[in-house]
Design an enzyme around this catalytic site. Structure first.
Site, PDB file in Angstrom:
ATOM      1  N   PRO A   1       0.837  -1.201   0.000  1.00 48.23           N
ATOM      2  CA  PRO A   1       0.000   0.000   0.000  1.00 48.23           C
ATOM      3  C   PRO A   1       0.869   1.246   0.000  1.00 48.23           C
ATOM      4  CG  PRO A   1       0.137  -0.926   2.217  1.00 48.23           C
ATOM      5  CD  PRO A   1       0.871  -1.868   1.304  1.00 48.23           C
TER       6      PRO A   1
ATOM      7  N   GLN B   1      -5.558  -1.348   3.247  1.00 45.68           N
ATOM      8  CA  GLN B   1      -4.623  -0.874   4.291  1.00 45.68           C
ATOM      9  C   GLN B   1      -5.296   0.241   5.068  1.00 45.68           C
ATOM     10  OE1 GLN B   1      -2.804   2.421   3.951  1.00 45.68           O
ATOM     11  NE2 GLN B   1      -2.237   2.165   6.094  1.00 45.68           N
TER      12      GLN B   1
ATOM     13  N   TYR C   1      -5.133   3.211   7.942  1.00 48.06           N
ATOM     14  CA  TYR C   1      -4.583   4.111   8.955  1.00 48.06           C
ATOM     15  C   TYR C   1      -5.762   4.494   9.835  1.00 48.06           C
ATOM     16  CZ  TYR C   1       0.028   5.069   6.865  1.00 48.06           C
ATOM     17  OH  TYR C   1       1.314   4.984   6.402  1.00 48.06           O
TER      18      TYR C   1
ATOM     19  N   ASP D   1       3.063   1.652  12.219  1.00 52.67           N
ATOM     20  CA  ASP D   1       4.363   2.287  12.485  1.00 52.67           C
ATOM     21  C   ASP D   1       4.411   3.771  12.161  1.00 52.67           C
ATOM     22  OD1 ASP D   1       4.289   2.049   9.745  1.00 52.67           O
ATOM     23  OD2 ASP D   1       6.206   0.995   9.541  1.00 52.67           O
TER      24      ASP D   1
ATOM     25  N   LYS E   1       0.838  -4.350   9.904  1.00 52.67           N
ATOM     26  CA  LYS E   1       1.994  -3.965   9.079  1.00 52.67           C
ATOM     27  C   LYS E   1       2.864  -2.948   9.814  1.00 52.67           C
ATOM     28  CE  LYS E   1       3.088  -1.727   4.635  1.00 52.67           C
ATOM     29  NZ  LYS E   1       3.467  -0.366   4.948  1.00 52.67           N
TER      30      LYS E   1
ATOM     31  N   HIS F   1       8.652   0.269   6.652  1.00 47.80           N
ATOM     32  CA  HIS F   1       8.038   1.309   5.831  1.00 47.80           C
ATOM     33  C   HIS F   1       9.035   1.847   4.786  1.00 47.80           C
ATOM     34  CE1 HIS F   1       4.104   3.599   6.597  1.00 47.80           C
ATOM     35  NE2 HIS F   1       4.538   4.142   5.474  1.00 47.80           N
TER      36      HIS F   1
ATOM     37  N   ARG G   1      10.953   5.021   5.753  1.00 42.41           N
ATOM     38  CA  ARG G   1      10.345   6.349   5.597  1.00 42.41           C
ATOM     39  C   ARG G   1       9.848   6.954   6.905  1.00 42.41           C
ATOM     40  NH1 ARG G   1       8.840   7.311   0.314  1.00 42.41           N
ATOM     41  NH2 ARG G   1       6.890   8.381   0.748  1.00 42.41           N
TER      42      ARG G   1
ATOM     43  N   VAL H   1      13.019  -4.913  -1.165  1.00 42.96           N
ATOM     44  CA  VAL H   1      12.956  -6.007  -2.150  1.00 42.96           C
ATOM     45  C   VAL H   1      13.058  -5.399  -3.558  1.00 42.96           C
ATOM     46  CG1 VAL H   1      11.505  -7.822  -3.141  1.00 42.96           C
ATOM     47  CG2 VAL H   1      11.550  -7.468  -0.653  1.00 42.96           C
ATOM     48  N   ARG H   2      14.113  -5.758  -4.282  1.00 39.36           N
ATOM     49  CA  ARG H   2      14.334  -5.205  -5.627  1.00 39.36           C
ATOM     50  C   ARG H   2      14.648  -6.269  -6.659  1.00 39.36           C
ATOM     51  NH1 ARG H   2      12.340  -1.975  -3.061  1.00 39.36           N
ATOM     52  NH2 ARG H   2      12.994   0.161  -2.593  1.00 39.36           N
TER      53      ARG H   2
ATOM     54  N   GLY I   1       7.249  -1.665  -2.567  1.00 35.78           N
ATOM     55  CA  GLY I   1       6.623  -0.346  -2.436  1.00 35.78           C
ATOM     56  C   GLY I   1       7.058   0.588  -3.557  1.00 35.78           C
ATOM     57  N   ARG I   2       8.245   1.166  -3.446  1.00 34.94           N
ATOM     58  CA  ARG I   2       8.686   2.145  -4.459  1.00 34.94           C
ATOM     59  C   ARG I   2       8.607   1.616  -5.893  1.00 34.94           C
ATOM     60  NH1 ARG I   2      11.849   2.817   0.049  1.00 34.94           N
ATOM     61  NH2 ARG I   2      11.842   4.879   1.012  1.00 34.94           N
TER      62      ARG I   2
HETATM   63  C1  LIG Z   1       5.414   6.970  -1.781  1.00 34.41           C
HETATM   64  C2  LIG Z   1       5.093   5.954  -0.729  1.00 34.41           C
HETATM   65  C3  LIG Z   1       3.903   6.052  -0.013  1.00 34.41           C
HETATM   66  C4  LIG Z   1       3.606   5.106   0.973  1.00 34.41           C
HETATM   67  N1  LIG Z   1       2.380   5.177   1.618  1.00 34.41           N
HETATM   68  C5  LIG Z   1       2.047   4.200   2.497  1.00 34.41           C
HETATM   69  C6  LIG Z   1       0.749   4.188   3.081  1.00 34.41           C
HETATM   70  O1  LIG Z   1      -0.089   5.040   2.800  1.00 34.41           O
HETATM   71  N2  LIG Z   1       0.466   3.194   3.965  1.00 34.41           N
HETATM   72  C7  LIG Z   1       1.380   2.223   4.292  1.00 34.41           C
HETATM   73  O2  LIG Z   1       1.088   1.341   5.111  1.00 34.41           O
HETATM   74  N3  LIG Z   1       2.607   2.211   3.747  1.00 34.41           N
HETATM   75  C8  LIG Z   1       2.959   3.157   2.855  1.00 34.41           C
HETATM   76  N4  LIG Z   1       4.200   3.121   2.259  1.00 34.41           N
HETATM   77  C9  LIG Z   1       5.160   2.054   2.635  1.00 34.41           C
HETATM   78  C10 LIG Z   1       5.005   0.809   1.768  1.00 34.41           C
HETATM   79  O3  LIG Z   1       3.792   0.143   2.009  1.00 34.41           O
HETATM   80  C11 LIG Z   1       6.130  -0.192   2.032  1.00 34.41           C
HETATM   81  O4  LIG Z   1       6.158  -0.525   3.396  1.00 34.41           O
HETATM   82  C12 LIG Z   1       7.514   0.300   1.628  1.00 34.41           C
HETATM   83  O5  LIG Z   1       7.457   1.114   0.476  1.00 34.41           O
HETATM   84  C13 LIG Z   1       8.393  -0.909   1.356  1.00 34.41           C
HETATM   85  O6  LIG Z   1       9.688  -0.541   1.063  1.00 34.41           O
HETATM   86  P1  LIG Z   1      10.273  -0.419  -0.426  1.00 34.41           P
HETATM   87  O7  LIG Z   1       9.798   0.902  -0.960  1.00 34.41           O
HETATM   88  O8  LIG Z   1      11.754  -0.435  -0.173  1.00 34.41           O
HETATM   89  O9  LIG Z   1       9.792  -1.583  -1.237  1.00 34.41           O
HETATM   90  C14 LIG Z   1       4.516   4.056   1.261  1.00 34.41           C
HETATM   91  C15 LIG Z   1       5.704   3.959   0.522  1.00 34.41           C
HETATM   92  C16 LIG Z   1       5.990   4.875  -0.460  1.00 34.41           C
HETATM   93  C17 LIG Z   1       7.274   4.717  -1.255  1.00 34.41           C
END
Ligand SMILES: Cc1cc2nc3c(=O)[nH]c(=O)nc-3n(C[C@H](O)[C@H](O)[C@H](O)COP(=O)(O)O)c2cc1C
Length: 362
Positions: free
Chosen positions: A77, A127, A129, A156, A230, A254, A257, A288-289, A308-309
């Site tokens: 998400p 997902q 919040y 988190d 999560k 996350h 982030r 994970v890439r 995610g990204r």
């Molecule tokens: C731009 C962006 C927005 C995100 N927004 C959410 C979110 O709204 N809710 C959430 O649970 N995680 C959010 N995440 C975290 C992702 O679900 C995930 O945990 C994370 O991107 C995984 O790491 P990776 O980017 O290295 O694959 C976000 C990630 C990114 C890059």
């Protein structure tokens, strides 16, 4: 440039994406140490091939909470998809479905729970919040009604992430691109934290009205959907998730982030799996890439992983088709790791297929 790896998609996406939006997607908290650690710790683990085994007929599929997916990589998400691409979460859901895997829709989506369900062909999770009880109740019930398969509560984010690039760029969300599921209730939009915008950096460090352990029962009472938690980073919290009745957890920081200087997800996975792996399903994200990363995570106790990204890179490249391409690349890389280690399906993957550095000593 032809696209062969996720790195190629990342380069193309960075060239196509406006600077501040790129920083928002790519950025992480403070010095971004955890974000880098997420990648570098995967590279410290090695794989043990095993040859002269018949792996001609392989099956990459698995189940998550009973739902079948074609291979054990899913789409995390992430808010901001509609600000990044006009089709936003609808394209991501279509791309995930075309690749035969699951997509988790974020609370802060530009399209609503129902609008995404309409076009999805693969399984969906919602997902959550949590901000206000009445909003949570509304969202959770709609997710069930629209056919989502689980509620994935992200825990988190007690405050918004300290992403300094966003603060420097004065990056703001375009409101209507984040409130798809709330737009029919305009009175909710003015409430702080209601839109699930916690991935936006904010100078304000006051907390959100998150849930606490003793209120998980209330959340569970709203729906019979399984509950995934999560953002688990420690054995202690993983054990609590099991004790408080979660059906699954995502070991995740996350993507680095939210809070910097934590361990990487892959470092914490094995101890968490040893502590609770027999009580709930465990998934992993953050860093994970490559398909080999997914393979390593499965060997260390995960049932599946999320990216995610990379979803944003696929979206920028070619909308739903770009998301599918990103997932297809991971699928074929994962398949290679599986076959080189002498396995025909995911249930055969063993811990001995990988070596973790002794120095981790966790
Ligand atoms: C731009 C962006 C927005 C995100 N927004 C959410 C979110 O709204 N809710 C959430 O649970 N995680 C959010 N995440 C975290 C992702 O679900 C995930 O945990 C994370 O991107 C995984 O790491 P990776 O980017 O290295 O694959 C976000 C990630 C990114 C890059």
């Amino acid at each position: 440039m032809s696209v062969v790896s996720l790195k190629d998609l990342e380069i193309i996406a960075s060239q196509k994406t406006p600077h501040d939006m790129w920083d928002f997607i790519d950025g992480a908290a403070f010095d971004e140490v955890t974000k880098r650690r997420n990648l570098s710790k995967f590279e410290e683990i090695t794989i043990n091939p095993s040859f002269l085994v018949d792996v001609g007929d392989r099956d990459l599929s698995t189940t998550v909470l009973g739902e079948k997916i074609g291979f054990p990589v899913m789409v995390a998400p992430a808010g901001g998809q509609r600000q990044h691409h006009p089709e936003g979460e609808r394209a991501t859901a279509r791309g995930a479905g075309m690749a035969d895997t699951l997509y988790a829709l974020p609370t802060g989506s530009g399209y609503s729970i129902e609008e995404v369900a309409e076009v999805a062909t693969g399984p969906l999770w919602f997902q959550l919040y949590h901000s206000y009880d009445d909003i949570t109740e509304n969202l959770v019930k709609r997710a069930k009604e629209a056919g989502y398969k689980a509620i994935c509560l992200t825990v988190d984010t007690p405050t918004s992430g300290a992403k300094e690039k966003d603060l420097r760029n004065d990056m703001h969300r375009t409101e209507h691109l984040y409130n798809g599921s709330l737009r029919h209730n305009p009175e909710w939009l003015s409430r702080k934290g209601a839109q699930g915008a916690r991935d936006f950096a904010d100078w304000d460090v006051s907390g959100y009205m998150g849930l606490t352990w003793d209120r998980l029962d209330w959340l569970k009472s709203l729906t019979d959907l399984p509950l995934v938690i999560k953002g688990v980073r420690t054995v202690a919290d993983a054990v609590k998730c099991a004790e408080y009745g979660a059906d699954a957890i995502v070991v995740s920081n996350h993507g680095g982030r939210q809070i910097d200087r934590t361990l990487s997800s892959i470092e914490t996975l094995a101890p968490i799996s040893a502590a609770v792996g027999d009580r709930l399903e465990i998934y992993l994200d953050s860093g994970v890439r490559r398909g080999a990363d997914a393979f390593i995570a499965l060997a260390l106790g995960a049932r599946g992983v999320f990216v995610g990204r990379p979803l944003f890179w696929g979206l920028a490249y070619d909308g739903a088709d770009g998301v599918k391409l990103m997932l297809d690349i991971l699928r074929s890389e994962f398949d290679r790791a599986l076959s080189y280690c002498g396995f025909k399906n995911v249930s055969e993957i063993t811990r001995s297929a990988v070596n973790v550095p002794l120095s981790w000593d966790l």
